[in-house]
Design a protein around this motif. Structure first.
Motif, mmCIF file in Angstrom:
data_model
loop_
_atom_site.group_PDB
_atom_site.id
_atom_site.type_symbol
_atom_site.label_atom_id
_atom_site.label_comp_id
_atom_site.label_asym_id
_atom_site.label_seq_id
_atom_site.Cartn_x
_atom_site.Cartn_y
_atom_site.Cartn_z
ATOM 1 N N ARG A 11 0.789 -1.225 0.000
ATOM 2 C CA ARG A 11 0.000 0.000 0.000
ATOM 3 C C ARG A 11 0.828 1.287 0.000
ATOM 4 N N SER A 12 2.078 1.209 0.354
ATOM 5 C CA SER A 12 2.904 2.424 0.379
ATOM 6 C C SER A 12 3.514 2.671 -1.006
ATOM 7 N N ASN A 13 4.370 3.685 -1.099
ATOM 8 C CA ASN A 13 5.029 3.989 -2.370
ATOM 9 C C ASN A 13 6.256 3.116 -2.607
ATOM 10 N N ALA A 14 6.485 2.108 -1.749
ATOM 11 C CA ALA A 14 7.658 1.259 -1.908
ATOM 12 C C ALA A 14 7.642 0.535 -3.249
ATOM 13 N N ARG A 15 6.469 0.065 -3.661
ATOM 14 C CA ARG A 15 6.368 -0.638 -4.936
ATOM 15 C C ARG A 15 6.672 0.312 -6.102
ATOM 16 N N LEU A 16 6.238 1.563 -5.988
ATOM 17 C CA LEU A 16 6.517 2.533 -7.043
ATOM 18 C C LEU A 16 8.013 2.794 -7.155
ATOM 19 N N VAL A 17 8.669 2.941 -6.002
ATOM 20 C CA VAL A 17 10.121 3.144 -6.018
ATOM 21 C C VAL A 17 10.822 1.938 -6.650
ATOM 22 N N GLY A 18 10.378 0.735 -6.291
ATOM 23 C CA GLY A 18 10.955 -0.465 -6.882
ATOM 24 C C GLY A 18 10.748 -0.508 -8.384
ATOM 25 N N LEU A 19 9.562 -0.105 -8.835
ATOM 26 C CA LEU A 19 9.278 -0.100 -10.275
ATOM 27 C C LEU A 19 10.180 0.900 -11.002
ATOM 28 N N LEU A 20 10.376 2.076 -10.412
ATOM 29 C CA LEU A 20 11.274 3.063 -11.019
ATOM 30 C C LEU A 20 12.697 2.522 -11.133
ATOM 31 N N ILE A 21 13.146 1.814 -10.109
ATOM 32 C CA ILE A 21 14.489 1.236 -10.145
ATOM 33 C C ILE A 21 14.592 0.207 -11.270
ATOM 34 N N VAL A 22 13.571 -0.621 -11.417
ATOM 35 C CA VAL A 22 13.578 -1.621 -12.488
ATOM 36 C C VAL A 22 13.617 -0.947 -13.854
ATOM 37 N N VAL A 23 12.784 0.065 -14.040
ATOM 38 C CA VAL A 23 12.701 0.727 -15.347
ATOM 39 C C VAL A 23 14.000 1.443 -15.684
ATOM 40 N N LEU A 24 14.498 2.237 -14.749
ATOM 41 C CA LEU A 24 15.697 3.023 -15.031
ATOM 42 C C LEU A 24 16.914 2.124 -15.253
ATOM 43 N N THR A 25 17.067 1.099 -14.427
ATOM 44 C CA THR A 25 18.194 0.192 -14.610
ATOM 45 C C THR A 25 18.057 -0.603 -15.900
ATOM 46 N N GLY A 26 16.827 -1.022 -16.205
ATOM 47 C CA GLY A 26 16.609 -1.750 -17.449
ATOM 48 C C GLY A 26 16.932 -0.911 -18.666
ATOM 49 N N VAL A 27 16.536 0.359 -18.636
ATOM 50 C CA VAL A 27 16.858 1.251 -19.759
ATOM 51 C C VAL A 27 18.363 1.424 -19.893
ATOM 52 N N ALA A 28 19.051 1.572 -18.759
ATOM 53 C CA ALA A 28 20.502 1.727 -18.803
ATOM 54 C C ALA A 28 21.171 0.500 -19.426
ATOM 55 N N LEU A 29 20.692 -0.690 -19.100
ATOM 56 C CA LEU A 29 21.284 -1.906 -19.652
ATOM 57 C C LEU A 29 20.938 -2.082 -21.124
ATOM 58 N N LEU A 30 19.730 -1.735 -21.511
ATOM 59 C CA LEU A 30 19.297 -1.948 -22.888
ATOM 60 C C LEU A 30 19.954 -0.988 -23.868
ATOM 61 N N THR A 31 20.555 0.090 -23.384
ATOM 62 C CA THR A 31 21.205 1.029 -24.294
ATOM 63 C C THR A 31 22.396 0.414 -25.001
ATOM 64 N N ASP A 32 23.004 -0.599 -24.407
ATOM 65 C CA ASP A 32 24.178 -1.220 -25.044
ATOM 66 C C ASP A 32 24.250 -2.688 -24.643
ATOM 67 N N VAL A 33 23.195 -3.425 -24.942
ATOM 68 C CA VAL A 33 23.096 -4.811 -24.479
ATOM 69 C C VAL A 33 24.187 -5.684 -25.092
ATOM 70 N N HIS A 34 24.642 -5.370 -26.300
ATOM 71 C CA HIS A 34 25.637 -6.225 -26.954
ATOM 72 C C HIS A 34 27.031 -6.043 -26.371
ATOM 73 N N TYR A 35 27.201 -5.056 -25.503
ATOM 74 C CA TYR A 35 28.502 -4.899 -24.851
ATOM 75 C C TYR A 35 28.620 -5.790 -23.618
ATOM 76 N N TRP A 36 27.546 -5.864 -22.827
ATOM 77 C CA TRP A 36 27.663 -6.550 -21.534
ATOM 78 C C TRP A 36 27.107 -7.967 -21.536
ATOM 79 N N ASP A 37 26.425 -8.400 -22.606
ATOM 80 C CA ASP A 37 25.726 -9.682 -22.530
ATOM 81 C C ASP A 37 26.642 -10.898 -22.677
ATOM 82 N N THR A 38 27.952 -10.674 -22.768
ATOM 83 C CA THR A 38 28.874 -11.804 -22.919
ATOM 84 C C THR A 38 29.729 -12.061 -21.685
ATOM 85 N N GLN A 39 29.745 -11.127 -20.719
ATOM 86 C CA GLN A 39 30.623 -11.285 -19.559
ATOM 87 C C GLN A 39 29.941 -10.782 -18.298
ATOM 88 N N TRP A 40 30.139 -11.523 -17.198
ATOM 89 C CA TRP A 40 29.576 -11.127 -15.910
ATOM 90 C C TRP A 40 30.168 -9.815 -15.413
#
Length: 441
Positions: A11-40
């Motif tokens: 019921r709090s805004n915790a879920r919204l904060v979590g969703l923002l973290i998922v979206v922003l981090t996902g966008v950051a990774l998707l900008t150059d997926v072919h660079y990082w998808d081969t190595q941990w």
């Protein structure tokens, strides 16, 4: 208390904060997926780069949650209950911590699914990096929560977010370009490593854990304590956390990264070996390296094995390239593209360049002579490599040298190219004259 925390999570805004973290981090990774998808290691570094923006989000989200009681005018009613303050605030803080941690680790796990399909080498230390960053995000959220309980202004959340961003920018601009100090350890977007076998040191991870734990402790003390003497304890806690984060890792790249010898372990297929971290490239490299070894076998004392070049130390920007891990006799080294972990378009040409002589030790090499020796082995008049940036007359000089070499008897041609290889190995000058026969020494 667990039931209350679950209600807060829903019921709090915790879920919204979590969703923002998922979206922003996902966008950051998707900008150059072919660079990082081969190595941990690359995934961990790209994933960590989003913390620069996620910390301000956590601060603002925590502040919005902390403002809730006074904003709804329920603070006096809740304060009249017999439960101590720390018990009343713990469920809300726990819900925010769970949302932040799960969101941050979820994106890393999703990226890890791609990485696991592309590499056979698992870097356990790289998997600890997002855990340490999650603690920092929890610390930021709890500090924001404490601030929100003290100041209910609607301007507080954006002000905290702006402060978090400006603080990071200020740290990055605090030093002149090329200079490194312990202040760099407080920047949440560190300089990434160059080589795939460079991994985060335990000290760097410990520094981030210390910072996150200090921020979280201070946030809880400020939110839970009723009296100012108890809240003042949070000040030395924050100062100590910042000092620990700055001092523990050391200075620069050498303090943050180290060579992962397990990642440098050689994996071989016949006469060709690559590092464990690039094992998936082996099937592509074997045919090309095998052909180069066959061409080099025209010369006496030719190398019989090709291995991937490995650095003995961590690469430090602005300094000379690190020295190479020594290779045994009869072995030639080749390099892979550090962005893809794959061989270049001209791996065969790179290996026969200079008839197989190692060139990384020579400061002023005779490029024309080295290129001509490689072209002779290939049966061509010129040669193209991945690193070669020739001058306008370079091809003409190489062609003239190869033609002059081919006018000699076959046995003499082999002798001259062998002599060039030995001279190049010893970093001697005048390689072109050896091939043309003008050097009678």
């Amino acid at each position: 208390m667990m039931r209350i925390a679950w209600i807060e999570l829903r019921r709090s805004n915790a879920r919204l904060v979590g969703l923002l973290i998922v979206v922003l981090t996902g966008v950051a990774l998707l900008t150059d997926v072919h660079y990082w998808d081969t190595q941990w290691t690359r995934l961990a570094n790209y994933h960590a780069s989003a913390v620069f923006v996620l910390l301000p989000i956590a601060l603002a989200g925590g502040a919005m949650l902390g403002r809730r009681e006074r904003r709804t005018r329920a603070d006096e009613l809740l304060g009249s209950t017999g439960r101590p303050r720390w018990q009343r605030i713990t469920p809300a803080m726990a819900a925010m911590a769970v949302a932040v941690v799960l969101a941050h680790l979820f994106v890393f796990a999703a990226g890890g699914v791609l990485v696991a399909r592309m590499t056979d080498y698992t870097s356990v230390r790289s998997m600890i990096v997002p855990v340490a960053d999650s603690v920092i995000l929890v610390g930021g959220a709890w500090l924001g929560f404490a601030a929100g309980r003290s100041w209910t202004s609607p301007l507080l959340p954006p002000a905290l977010a702006a402060t978090g961003l400006l603080g990071q920018l200020g740290l990055s601009l605090a030093e002149a370009p090329g200079q490194m100090s312990r202040l760099d350890n407080l920047i949440l977007v560190p300089q990434p490593p160059i080589y795939d076998w460079e991994t985060v040191t335990g000290r760097a991870i410990l520094g981030h854990l210390a910072l996150g734990a200090g921020l979280a402790t201070a946030g809880f003390l400020l939110a839970a304590a009723r009296r100012w003497p108890a809240r003042i304890v949070a000040v030395p806690v924050v100062v100590g956390a910042i000092l620990a984060a700055a001092l523990i890792p050391g200075v620069g790249q050498a303090g943050r990264y180290r060579v992962d010898h397990a990642a440098q372990r050689l994996v071989c297929s016949g006469r060709v070996c690559v590092t464990a971290v690039h094992q998936t490239s082996l099937t592509t490299i074997v045919p090309q390296a095998g052909r180069a070894l066959t061409l080099l076998a025209k010369l006496p004392g030719a190398p019989t094995k090709a291995v991937e070049w490995r650095a003995a130390t961590v690469y430090i920007p602005g300094e000379a390239d690190p020295s190479a891990v020594p290779v045994g006799p009869g072995t030639i080294a080749f390099t892979l593209d550090q962005e893809t972990g794959q061989p270049g378009r001209h791996l065969v040409e790179d290996l026969v360049w200079g008839a197989g002589a190692p060139q990384e030790r020579c400061e002023h090499a005779d490029e024309v002579g080295l290129a001509a020796a490689g072209a002779w082995l290939l049966g061509t008049d010129t040669i193209t490599t991945d690193d070669l940036v020739p001058e306008a007359t370079f091809d003409t000089q190489v062609r003239d040298t190869v033609q002059a070499l081919r006018r000699a008897p076959a046995a003499e041609q082999t002798r001259r190219v062998t002599a060039l290889r030995d001279a190049a190995t010893a970093c001697k000058p005048g390689l072109t004259s050896i091939l043309t026969g003008k050097d009678h020494g």
